[in-house]
Design an enzyme around this catalytic site. Structure first.
Site, PDB file in Angstrom:
ATOM      1  N   LYS A  71      -0.017   8.183  14.898  1.00 54.46           N
ATOM      2  CA  LYS A  71       0.036   8.078  13.438  1.00 54.46           C
ATOM      3  C   LYS A  71      -1.276   8.557  12.858  1.00 54.46           C
ATOM      4  O   LYS A  71      -2.350   8.100  13.259  1.00 54.46           O
ATOM      5  CB  LYS A  71       0.330   6.649  12.980  1.00 54.46           C
ATOM      6  CG  LYS A  71       0.557   6.557  11.467  1.00 54.46           C
ATOM      7  CD  LYS A  71       1.071   5.188  11.046  1.00 54.46           C
ATOM      8  CE  LYS A  71      -0.027   4.146  11.041  1.00 54.46           C
ATOM      9  NZ  LYS A  71       0.429   2.863  10.477  1.00 54.46           N
ATOM     10  N   ARG A 115       7.175  -1.716  10.117  1.00 54.53           N
ATOM     11  CA  ARG A 115       6.620  -2.342  11.324  1.00 54.53           C
ATOM     12  C   ARG A 115       5.707  -3.523  10.997  1.00 54.53           C
ATOM     13  O   ARG A 115       5.618  -4.489  11.754  1.00 54.53           O
ATOM     14  CB  ARG A 115       5.942  -1.326  12.221  1.00 54.53           C
ATOM     15  CG  ARG A 115       4.741  -0.563  11.669  1.00 54.53           C
ATOM     16  CD  ARG A 115       3.437  -1.334  11.767  1.00 54.53           C
ATOM     17  NE  ARG A 115       2.287  -0.484  11.935  1.00 54.53           N
ATOM     18  CZ  ARG A 115       1.078  -0.799  11.544  1.00 54.53           C
ATOM     19  NH1 ARG A 115       0.852  -1.947  10.888  1.00 54.53           N
ATOM     20  NH2 ARG A 115       0.063   0.004  11.788  1.00 54.53           N
ATOM     21  N   GLN A 143       4.196  -4.008   0.058  1.00 60.92           N
ATOM     22  CA  GLN A 143       4.441  -4.670   1.336  1.00 60.92           C
ATOM     23  C   GLN A 143       5.201  -5.976   1.169  1.00 60.92           C
ATOM     24  O   GLN A 143       5.906  -6.420   2.085  1.00 60.92           O
ATOM     25  CB  GLN A 143       3.116  -4.934   2.048  1.00 60.92           C
ATOM     26  CG  GLN A 143       3.226  -5.649   3.383  1.00 60.92           C
ATOM     27  CD  GLN A 143       4.150  -4.981   4.388  1.00 60.92           C
ATOM     28  OE1 GLN A 143       5.033  -5.611   4.955  1.00 60.92           O
ATOM     29  NE2 GLN A 143       3.941  -3.694   4.612  1.00 60.92           N
ATOM     30  N   ASP A 164       1.050 -13.602  -8.118  1.00 59.24           N
ATOM     31  CA  ASP A 164       0.267 -12.374  -8.271  1.00 59.24           C
ATOM     32  C   ASP A 164      -0.430 -12.415  -9.617  1.00 59.24           C
ATOM     33  O   ASP A 164       0.147 -12.887 -10.601  1.00 59.24           O
ATOM     34  CB  ASP A 164       1.169 -11.139  -8.172  1.00 59.24           C
ATOM     35  CG  ASP A 164       0.386  -9.852  -7.970  1.00 59.24           C
ATOM     36  OD1 ASP A 164      -0.382  -9.474  -8.879  1.00 59.24           O
ATOM     37  OD2 ASP A 164       0.528  -9.220  -6.904  1.00 59.24           O
ATOM     38  N   GLY A 223      -3.255  -9.073   4.507  1.00 58.14           N
ATOM     39  CA  GLY A 223      -4.061  -8.256   3.609  1.00 58.14           C
ATOM     40  C   GLY A 223      -5.350  -7.701   4.171  1.00 58.14           C
ATOM     41  O   GLY A 223      -5.738  -6.578   3.846  1.00 58.14           O
ATOM     42  N   ALA A 224      -6.056  -8.451   5.004  1.00 64.05           N
ATOM     43  CA  ALA A 224      -7.358  -7.989   5.492  1.00 64.05           C
ATOM     44  C   ALA A 224      -7.180  -6.792   6.424  1.00 64.05           C
ATOM     45  O   ALA A 224      -6.558  -6.906   7.476  1.00 64.05           O
ATOM     46  CB  ALA A 224      -8.082  -9.118   6.210  1.00 64.05           C
ATOM     47  N   SER A 296      -2.651 -10.437  11.360  1.00 64.68           N
ATOM     48  CA  SER A 296      -1.987  -9.167  11.653  1.00 64.68           C
ATOM     49  C   SER A 296      -2.825  -8.003  11.153  1.00 64.68           C
ATOM     50  O   SER A 296      -2.993  -7.820   9.947  1.00 64.68           O
ATOM     51  CB  SER A 296      -0.603  -9.138  10.991  1.00 64.68           C
ATOM     52  OG  SER A 296       0.021  -7.894  11.153  1.00 64.68           O
TER      53      SER A 296
END
Length: 329
Positions: A71, A115, A143, A164, A223-224, A296
């Site tokens: 990728k 993914r 996302q 948000d 997010g990180a 993640s």
């Protein structure tokens, strides 16, 4: 033999979430068994364009199938305003491991969303309560949609609370899923007290405290994605059972990178890697388990696994565009 070119619509259609979730779970297991090759992500920094390129190659042998790919992805924050282009553009090259023939070139941006959602679903399946029915989402960007779709594949999600700072963005997410879930906007604390929480924000400083989450909430910290960024307060991480996708990536640029670099979180505070849960070498949630966190960062093997699903589903359907990349082919 031709190469198959697949655009974002093709990837979205053929990256069916149940199959991608299974393939990503297989990839995590292969990573733990040592049947993968995944060199460190490499960067080309282009400060003159306020951007960078990232190269993510991988090979995995999942037992019943193997696959290889690369990728090539960028982050150019000026793109939307200056060039009417996305900040992130990904391209996936999917190759036959035996011959190295390029079987497909496909959109990597849609692939990444699928993914990433699939990884959160795998973690949720192992770490969330079996009877989980509520999902909180902090950050209503692109996302968040895949997070909801993927997690609802592994748990019977009924209630969704979206938080948000951008009310319009949160409302769009609510309206998209209004017919499928009991979904509404709410505060971070309301979202955090759901059974499952996915955090998908770009913040540098933590916005979610220990008091913001329930006693047995499972958190997918998505997010990180760079050094210095984190969404969860140190006190929350210290109280949680932490599972990561890869030690090197998570300690460098994942949710735990800042407290780890400061010595607040050490290796003894990390329960293990997601692959260890999949192969059964460590336990996931028990009745006594409190808060759990999945850090993640996104692995290249996940991209290859998802690309495998897309290619296998798409080939022979007439979708995409076949072309002779190699003249001799």
């Amino acid at each position: 033999m031709n190469t198959l070119l697949l655009d974002s619509n093709d990837v979205d259609e053929y990256a069916t979430l149940p199959a991608v979730i299974d393939a990503v779970e297989d990839a995590f297991a292969a990573f733990e068994r040592g049947t993968t090759q995944m060199p460190a992500k490499s960067y080309i920094d282009l400060p003159q364009y306020n951007g960078d390129f990232r190269s993510m190659p991988a090979y995995l042998d999942a037992g019943d199938w193997d696959a290889a790919g690369l990728k090539w992805v960028n982050v150019h924050p000026n793109n939307p305003t200056d060039h009417d282009l996305p900040t992130v553009i990904g391209t996936m090259i999917y190759s036959d491991p035996e011959t190295a023939f390029p079987l497909a070139i496909m959109d990597g941006t849609s692939l990444t969303m699928k993914r990433t959602g699939a990884a959160a679903a795998v973690a949720t399946d192992y770490l969330a309560r079996e009877d989980a029915t509520s999902l909180g989402i902090v950050g209503a960007g692109v996302q968040s949609y895949t997070q909801l779709r993927a997690i609802s594949e592994v748990r019977q999600i009924e209630t969704v609370i979206v938080s948000d700072q951008d009310d319009e963005r949160a409302t769009r997410l609510v309206e998209t899923f209004d017919a499928e879930f009991d979904i509404r906007t709410g505060s971070i604390t309301e979202a955090g007290h759901c059974d499952v929480l996915s955090t998908v924000t770009p913040v540098d400083d933590p916005i979610i405290s220990r008091e913001d989450v329930g006693e047995q909430t499972h958190i997918n910290a998505i997010g990180a994605d760079a050094e210095g960024k984190h969404e969860l307060a140190d006190s929350l991480l210290e109280a949680a059972r932490i599972v990561i996708d890869d030690h090197e990536q998570c300690t460098h640029s994942g949710e735990i990178n800042v407290p780890y670099s400061e010595g607040v979180i050490t290796d003894t505070d990390i329960h293990g890697e997601i692959g260890e849960l999949v192969v059964g070498s460590i336990e996931g949630r028990t009745e006594a388990t409190g808060v759990t966190v999945f850090d993640s960062t996104g692995l290249a093997i996940q991209d290859v696994a998802a690309a495998h699903v897309v290619y296998e589903n798409a080939r022979g359907t007439g979708s995409g565009y076949e072309f002779g990349l190699l003249n001799s082919a």
